[in-house]
Design a protein around this motif. Structure first.
Motif, PDB file in Angstrom:
ATOM      1  N   ALA B  33       0.830  -1.199   0.000  1.00 49.51           N
ATOM      2  CA  ALA B  33       0.000   0.000   0.000  1.00 49.51           C
ATOM      3  C   ALA B  33       0.865   1.250   0.000  1.00 49.51           C
ATOM      4  CB  ALA B  33      -0.895  -0.006   1.236  1.00 49.51           C
ATOM      5  N   ILE B  34       0.297   2.310  -0.551  1.00 51.04           N
ATOM      6  CA  ILE B  34       1.015   3.589  -0.556  1.00 51.04           C
ATOM      7  C   ILE B  34       0.743   4.298   0.758  1.00 51.04           C
ATOM      8  CG2 ILE B  34       1.028   5.879  -1.619  1.00 51.04           C
ATOM      9  CD1 ILE B  34       0.531   4.436  -4.287  1.00 51.04           C
ATOM     10  N   SER B  35       1.779   4.687   1.456  1.00 51.70           N
ATOM     11  CA  SER B  35       1.634   5.380   2.728  1.00 51.70           C
ATOM     12  C   SER B  35       2.417   6.671   2.681  1.00 51.70           C
ATOM     13  CB  SER B  35       2.147   4.505   3.875  1.00 51.70           C
ATOM     14  OG  SER B  35       2.269   5.290   5.041  1.00 51.70           O
ATOM     15  N   LEU B  36       1.694   7.788   2.686  1.00 58.23           N
ATOM     16  CA  LEU B  36       2.373   9.077   2.619  1.00 58.23           C
ATOM     17  C   LEU B  36       3.250   9.283   3.848  1.00 58.23           C
ATOM     18  CD1 LEU B  36      -0.530  11.310   1.297  1.00 58.23           C
ATOM     19  CD2 LEU B  36       1.315  10.260   0.003  1.00 58.23           C
ATOM     20  N   GLN B  37       2.731   8.836   5.002  1.00 62.88           N
ATOM     21  CA  GLN B  37       3.485   9.037   6.242  1.00 62.88           C
ATOM     22  C   GLN B  37       4.778   8.234   6.216  1.00 62.88           C
ATOM     23  OE1 GLN B  37       1.269   8.325   9.850  1.00 62.88           O
ATOM     24  NE2 GLN B  37       3.136   7.819  10.961  1.00 62.88           N
ATOM     25  N   ASN B  39       6.269   7.267   3.750  1.00 61.06           N
ATOM     26  CA  ASN B  39       7.092   7.646   2.611  1.00 61.06           C
ATOM     27  C   ASN B  39       7.753   8.999   2.778  1.00 61.06           C
ATOM     28  OD1 ASN B  39       8.127   6.760   0.213  1.00 61.06           O
ATOM     29  ND2 ASN B  39       6.719   7.999  -0.990  1.00 61.06           N
ATOM     30  N   ILE B  40       7.614   9.628   3.908  1.00 64.27           N
ATOM     31  CA  ILE B  40       8.275  10.926   4.047  1.00 64.27           C
ATOM     32  C   ILE B  40       9.349  10.905   5.123  1.00 64.27           C
ATOM     33  CG2 ILE B  40       6.510  11.882   5.614  1.00 64.27           C
ATOM     34  CD1 ILE B  40       7.067  14.563   4.112  1.00 64.27           C
ATOM     35  N   LYS B  41       9.140  10.123   6.184  1.00 67.70           N
ATOM     36  CA  LYS B  41      10.132  10.160   7.257  1.00 67.70           C
ATOM     37  C   LYS B  41      11.455   9.578   6.765  1.00 67.70           C
ATOM     38  CE  LYS B  41       8.609   5.857   9.380  1.00 67.70           C
ATOM     39  NZ  LYS B  41       7.960   5.244  10.544  1.00 67.70           N
ATOM     40  N   ALA B 140       6.602   2.933  -0.031  1.00 66.06           N
ATOM     41  CA  ALA B 140       7.794   3.153   0.796  1.00 66.06           C
ATOM     42  C   ALA B 140       9.000   2.425   0.219  1.00 66.06           C
ATOM     43  CB  ALA B 140       7.521   2.700   2.223  1.00 66.06           C
ATOM     44  N   SER B 141       8.744   1.233  -0.339  1.00 66.46           N
ATOM     45  CA  SER B 141       9.867   0.445  -0.858  1.00 66.46           C
ATOM     46  C   SER B 141      10.461   1.037  -2.139  1.00 66.46           C
ATOM     47  CB  SER B 141       9.421  -0.993  -1.118  1.00 66.46           C
ATOM     48  OG  SER B 141       8.379  -1.004  -2.076  1.00 66.46           O
ATOM     49  N   ASP B 142       9.760   1.984  -2.757  1.00 65.86           N
ATOM     50  CA  ASP B 142      10.314   2.636  -3.948  1.00 65.86           C
ATOM     51  C   ASP B 142      11.509   3.518  -3.582  1.00 65.86           C
ATOM     52  OD1 ASP B 142       8.428   1.538  -5.658  1.00 65.86           O
ATOM     53  OD2 ASP B 142       7.021   3.192  -5.372  1.00 65.86           O
ATOM     54  N   ASN B 143      11.543   3.933  -2.313  1.00 68.39           N
ATOM     55  CA  ASN B 143      12.607   4.824  -1.847  1.00 68.39           C
ATOM     56  C   ASN B 143      12.679   6.111  -2.667  1.00 68.39           C
ATOM     57  OD1 ASN B 143      13.552   3.265   0.347  1.00 68.39           O
ATOM     58  ND2 ASN B 143      14.521   1.872  -1.122  1.00 68.39           N
ATOM     59  N   LYS B 144      11.523   6.574  -3.048  1.00 74.83           N
ATOM     60  CA  LYS B 144      11.452   7.834  -3.797  1.00 74.83           C
ATOM     61  C   LYS B 144      10.392   8.739  -3.177  1.00 74.83           C
ATOM     62  CE  LYS B 144      12.931   6.084  -8.332  1.00 74.83           C
ATOM     63  NZ  LYS B 144      14.179   6.860  -8.362  1.00 74.83           N
ATOM     64  N   TYR B 162       7.279  24.486  -8.047  1.00 80.38           N
ATOM     65  CA  TYR B 162       8.597  23.866  -8.087  1.00 80.38           C
ATOM     66  C   TYR B 162       8.413  22.412  -7.661  1.00 80.38           C
ATOM     67  CZ  TYR B 162      10.235  28.714  -8.015  1.00 80.38           C
ATOM     68  OH  TYR B 162      10.441  30.038  -8.305  1.00 80.38           O
ATOM     69  N   GLU B 163       8.836  21.492  -8.519  1.00 80.27           N
ATOM     70  CA  GLU B 163       8.691  20.072  -8.183  1.00 80.27           C
ATOM     71  C   GLU B 163      10.074  19.494  -7.881  1.00 80.27           C
ATOM     72  OE1 GLU B 163       5.937  17.717 -10.550  1.00 80.27           O
ATOM     73  OE2 GLU B 163       7.394  16.085 -10.533  1.00 80.27           O
ATOM     74  N   PHE B 164      10.180  18.924  -6.679  1.00 82.21           N
ATOM     75  CA  PHE B 164      11.442  18.315  -6.252  1.00 82.21           C
ATOM     76  C   PHE B 164      11.260  16.803  -6.176  1.00 82.21           C
ATOM     77  CE2 PHE B 164      11.184  22.555  -4.363  1.00 82.21           C
ATOM     78  CZ  PHE B 164      12.359  23.120  -4.818  1.00 82.21           C
ATOM     79  N   ASN B 165      12.105  16.084  -6.892  1.00 81.83           N
ATOM     80  CA  ASN B 165      12.098  14.618  -6.813  1.00 81.83           C
ATOM     81  C   ASN B 165      13.305  14.177  -6.004  1.00 81.83           C
ATOM     82  OD1 ASN B 165       9.758  13.905  -8.487  1.00 81.83           O
ATOM     83  ND2 ASN B 165      10.921  14.911 -10.103  1.00 81.83           N
ATOM     84  N   PHE B 166      13.067  13.199  -5.114  1.00 85.38           N
ATOM     85  CA  PHE B 166      14.104  12.763  -4.179  1.00 85.38           C
ATOM     86  C   PHE B 166      14.363  11.267  -4.311  1.00 85.38           C
ATOM     87  CE2 PHE B 166      11.758  16.264  -2.309  1.00 85.38           C
ATOM     88  CZ  PHE B 166      12.700  17.057  -1.669  1.00 85.38           C
ATOM     89  N   ASN B 167      15.584  10.892  -3.946  1.00 83.44           N
ATOM     90  CA  ASN B 167      15.909   9.492  -3.673  1.00 83.44           C
ATOM     91  C   ASN B 167      16.239   9.384  -2.192  1.00 83.44           C
ATOM     92  OD1 ASN B 167      15.707   8.524  -6.339  1.00 83.44           O
ATOM     93  ND2 ASN B 167      17.745   9.331  -6.807  1.00 83.44           N
TER      94      ASN B 167
END
Lengths: 291, 169
Positions: B33-37, B39-41, B140-144, B162-167
Motif C-alpha cells: 500500500a502507498i503510505s504518505l506518512q 514515505n516521508i520520514k 515506501a519500498s520505492d525509496n522515492k 517547483y517540483e522536487f524529486n528525491f531518492n
C-alpha cells in the motif's frame, strides 16, 4: 390511425439558427451566443435558458431540470435571445481541460416537464480555437512570478531583427539590467547592478555599486542554450541584493521590486564611447512589471 | 446426421467455454500500500528540480515553455531533506550549494489535510509556514519522494510550482 395521429402530433426538438460572436474564439474569450427561434416551438415558450456541456464538466448551470437564473438568456426581441459567456468562467476550468469543442442547447422553462422535446432545442456543438504560443525575441519564464522566485529571461537570436547584426553574430551575450523598487517607507528607488559602459565612471555612482561594468561582470552573461537561444536566470531579490547591508546603495530590506528591465547586448556595447556602430545593442524594451 | 454432428460439436465447444469461464481467475497481488506518512520520514536527497509555469500548462502551450529543468542551473543535487519523527517532528534541509529554496531550512513538519482535501506536508518555522504537496505517489519500498511547492495568487489560483524529486539518502 389514432397512433399515427399521436405520432404526428408529438412535438419535435426545435432546430433554430444561432450565431456566435466572434465566430472564432478561444476558451478565454468573451463570446455572445445569439439564437433566432422564429418558426420553432420554443418561440412560444417565454423565457429561454441556455444549457452548455463540455468534457471539462457540466459547468456552473448544470441542473437541466431547474430554471437557473444564471443561465437565463436575454430577450433581444423578434424571437431572438442572446447569452454572453467566457468558457473558462462558465465551466470553471482551464483551457487545457475544456479542450477544443463545447456543446449547448436552448431550452424553455422545465417546470412543465423536464426534458420534454417541446421545451428544448437539438444539441449544438462548436469548435474552440486553441490558445497558440507565439515565439518571440524575448520571453520570460515563468509568465508570472514574485521577486523571490527563479526567473529566466530568454533571447532568441533567430527572431532578432536583421538590423541587429552585431548581436546576431555575437557568441557572448550579456545583459544590462536595473530595477525600480519601493522602499518600506513608501519612497521609490532605482538600482543597477553594473555600469553600462567601460570604463567604470567614478562620478556616476548614485545608483550602482561602482564595482564593475557589464562587460566585467560574469553574473550578467547569458547562458548559450543552443540553436540561437540565450538565457539569463536569477532570483531577483537576491540578485539585486535587497536587504544586503554591505553597501548603502543596495535596496533596503523589505523593498519591493516594481519593475525589472533586462537589456540583452553584446559584451561591449556599441553605444559606449570608443566603440563603433549601434547595430548590436537593443533598447530597454524588455521591462517586466511585477504583480 | 450431419445436423446431429454439428449440434454435438457446438454443444462440446460451448460446454468447454462455459467450464473455462468458471475457473477461478488469479489476479496479481496488488502489492504494498502507498503510505504518505511512511514515505516521508527519513533522509532524502534531491535528484531533480523542475519549475512549472502553470499558466502555460493550463493553456496547453508546448512542453518547452511549460517546464524548466533547474537541476542543471542550480546545485539542487546537493540539497538533502531530513524528516525526523513518525507523523511529525523536526526537519532540516542541508543546502551545501546554496540552491534557491522557498521555505525555512529548519523547523517542524507534519502531515496536514482536510477531510476532503489533499494531504500535504506542513513546514513550520517560527511564524513562517509553508506547504508542500505530494507531486507523485510512491510506495515506501520505492525509496522515492516527490514534493511540490506552489505559489498562488490572491484568488488561490496556482501560477507557478517547483517540483522536487528525491531518492532516499
Amino acid at each position: 390511425m389514432i397512433l399515427l395521429s399521436i405520432g404526428l402530433a408529438k412535438a419535435q426538438k426545435s432546430n433554430p439558427k444561432y450565431t456566435i460572436s466572434p465566430a472564432k474564439f478561444t476558451a478565454e474569450d468573451a463570446i455572445t451566443i445569439t439564437v433566432d427561434l422564429t418558426g420553432t416551438t420554443l418561440a412560444t415558450k417565454g423565457q429561454i435558458y441556455i444549457y452548455a456541456f463540455n468534457q471539462a464538466g457540466p459547468g456552473l448551470y448544470n441542473d437541466f431540470c431547474a430554471d437557473q437564473s444564471g443561465a437565463k438568456m436575454t430577450n433581444e426581441g423578434s424571437n431572438k435571445w442572446s447569452f454572453k459567456l467566457t468558457l473558462t468562467n462558465y465551466f470553471n476550468a482551464t483551457p487545457a481541460k475544456i479542450g477544443t469543442t463545447f456543446g449547448f442547447l436552448f431550452k424553455a422553462s422545465q417546470a412543465s416537464g423536464c426534458g420534454q422535446d417541446a421545451n428544448q432545442s437539438v444539441d449544438f456543438s462548436t469548435t474552440i480555437e486553441s490558445l497558440v504560443f507565439s515565439p518571440s525575441v524575448f520571453r520570460v519564464f515563468p509568465n508570472k512570478f514574485t521577486q523571490d522566485d527563479i526567473v529566466t529571461f530568454y533571447m532568441d537570436k533567430n527572431l532578432l531583427d536583421p538590423s541587429k547584426t552585431a548581436l546576431k553574430s555575437a557568441t557572448e551575450i550579456y545583459v544590462f539590467t536595473d530595477i525600480d523598487y519601493i522602499k518600506p517607507d513608501g519612497t521609490g528607488g532605482y538600482f543597477q547592478i553594473s555600469q553600462f559602459c567601460e570604463p567604470v565612471s567614478t562620478t556616476d555612482g548614485n545608483y550602482y555599486t561602482g564595482q564593475t561594468t557589464v562587460a566585467d561582470n560574469l553574473a550578467l552573461k547569458a547562458k548559450d542554450e543552443g540553436n540561437g537561444l540565450f538565457a539569463w536566470t536569477i532570483v531577483p531579490s537576491k540578485f539585486f541584493k535587497i536587504g544586503d547591508t554591505t553597501s548603502p546603495k543596495f535596496p533596503p530590506a523589505g523593498s519591493k521590486i516594481t519593475k525589472i528591465k533586462v537589456h540583452f547586448r553584446t559584451r561591449l556595447s556599441p553605444y559606449c564611447p570608443g566603440t563603433v556602430g549601434d547595430a548590436g545593442s537593443l533598447g530597454d524594451n524588455f521591462g517586466i512589471p511585477f504583480q | 446426421m450431419k445436423n446431429l454432428k454439428t449440434l454435438f460439436f457446438t454443444f462440446a465447444i460451448l460446454t468447454s467455454i462455459a467450464l473455462q469461464s468458471c475457473e477461478k481467475i488469479k489476479y496479481a497481488d496488488v502489492g504494498e500500500a502507498i503510505s504518505l506518512q511512511e514515505n516521508i520520514k527519513g533522509t532524502w536527497k534531491v535528484s531533480t528540480a523542475t519549475q512549472i509555469d502553470n499558466d502555460a500548462v493550463n493553456k496547453n502551450f508546448p512542453l518547452a515553455v511549460q517546464k524548466l529543468d533547474l537541476t542543471s542551473r542550480f546545485p539542487y543535487s546537493t540539497v538533502v531533506f531530513a524528516f525526523n519523527g513518525e507523523s511529525t517532528g523536526n526537519y532540516t534541509i542541508t543546502n551545501a550549494g546554496g540552491a534557491p529554496l522557498f521555505f525555512p531550512l529548519t523547523g517542524t513538519w507534519s502531515l496536514d489535510g482536510t477531510k476532503n482535501g489533499p494531504v500535504r506536508v506542513k513546514l513550520v518555522s517560527g511564524t513562517q509556514i509553508a506547504f508542500l504537496d505530494f507531486a507523485k505517489a510512491y510506495r515506501a519500498s520505492d525509496n522515492k519522494l516527490s514534493l511540490k511547492f506552489s505559489r498562488a495568487d490572491s484568488d488561490g489560483k496556482v501560477f507557478l510550482s517547483y517540483e522536487f524529486n528525491f531518492n532516499r539518502n
